[in-house]
Motif scaffolding. Structure first.
Motif, PDB file in Angstrom:
ATOM      1  N   CYS A   5      -1.831   0.644  -7.652  1.00  0.00           N
ATOM      2  CA  CYS A   5      -2.249  -0.707  -7.249  1.00  0.00           C
ATOM      3  C   CYS A   5      -1.341  -1.750  -7.891  1.00  0.00           C
ATOM      4  O   CYS A   5      -0.965  -2.729  -7.251  1.00  0.00           O
ATOM      5  N   ALA A  18      -9.597  -1.275  -2.764  1.00  0.00           N
ATOM      6  CA  ALA A  18      -8.728  -0.223  -2.217  1.00  0.00           C
ATOM      7  C   ALA A  18      -9.157   1.158  -2.713  1.00  0.00           C
ATOM      8  O   ALA A  18      -9.219   2.109  -1.930  1.00  0.00           O
ATOM      9  N   HIS A  22     -10.287   3.931  -0.123  1.00  0.00           N
ATOM     10  CA  HIS A  22      -9.349   5.007   0.161  1.00  0.00           C
ATOM     11  C   HIS A  22      -9.509   6.237  -0.725  1.00  0.00           C
ATOM     12  O   HIS A  22      -9.141   7.334  -0.328  1.00  0.00           O
ATOM     13  N   THR A  67       1.581  -2.970   1.969  1.00  0.00           N
ATOM     14  CA  THR A  67       0.134  -2.832   2.099  1.00  0.00           C
ATOM     15  C   THR A  67      -0.201  -1.730   3.095  1.00  0.00           C
ATOM     16  O   THR A  67      -1.079  -0.908   2.853  1.00  0.00           O
ATOM     17  N   ARG A  71      -2.268   1.797   2.421  1.00  0.00           N
ATOM     18  CA  ARG A  71      -3.465   2.184   3.162  1.00  0.00           C
ATOM     19  C   ARG A  71      -3.330   3.562   3.800  1.00  0.00           C
ATOM     20  O   ARG A  71      -4.294   4.278   3.963  1.00  0.00           O
TER      21      ARG A  71
END
Length: 77
Positions: A5, A18, A22, A67, A71
């Motif tokens: 991150c 996130a 995820h 980004t 993802r």
């Protein structure tokens, strides 16, 4: 995973969201680890927050691409 991150210059809240989405990590776990990392690495986080808060030299497409890559990542190791 928090380190990833940070590589993507995410805020604490973005990181929490996130990892919850995820990696299926409960927000309280991420927040607890983040808090301990802050305690142990004050100098690093001061520099990190300063760098992240300054206007970025990245273009929108570069930021969007990072980004999107984050993802899509399936393996968190």
């Amino acid at each position: 995973m928090i380190e990833r991150c940070l590589v993507f210059q995410m805020s604490r809240d973005d990181c929490v969201r996130a990892l919850a989405k995820h990696a299926k990590i409960e927000p309280i776990v991420t927040l607890t680890v983040w808090k301990e990392l802050l305690k142990e690495n004050k100098g690093f986080f001061q520099a990190y927050f300063q760098a992240v808060s300054q206007p970025s030299h990245f273009s929108y497409s570069s930021t969007h691409q990072r980004t999107t890559t984050f993802r899509r990542r399936k393996h968190w190791r």
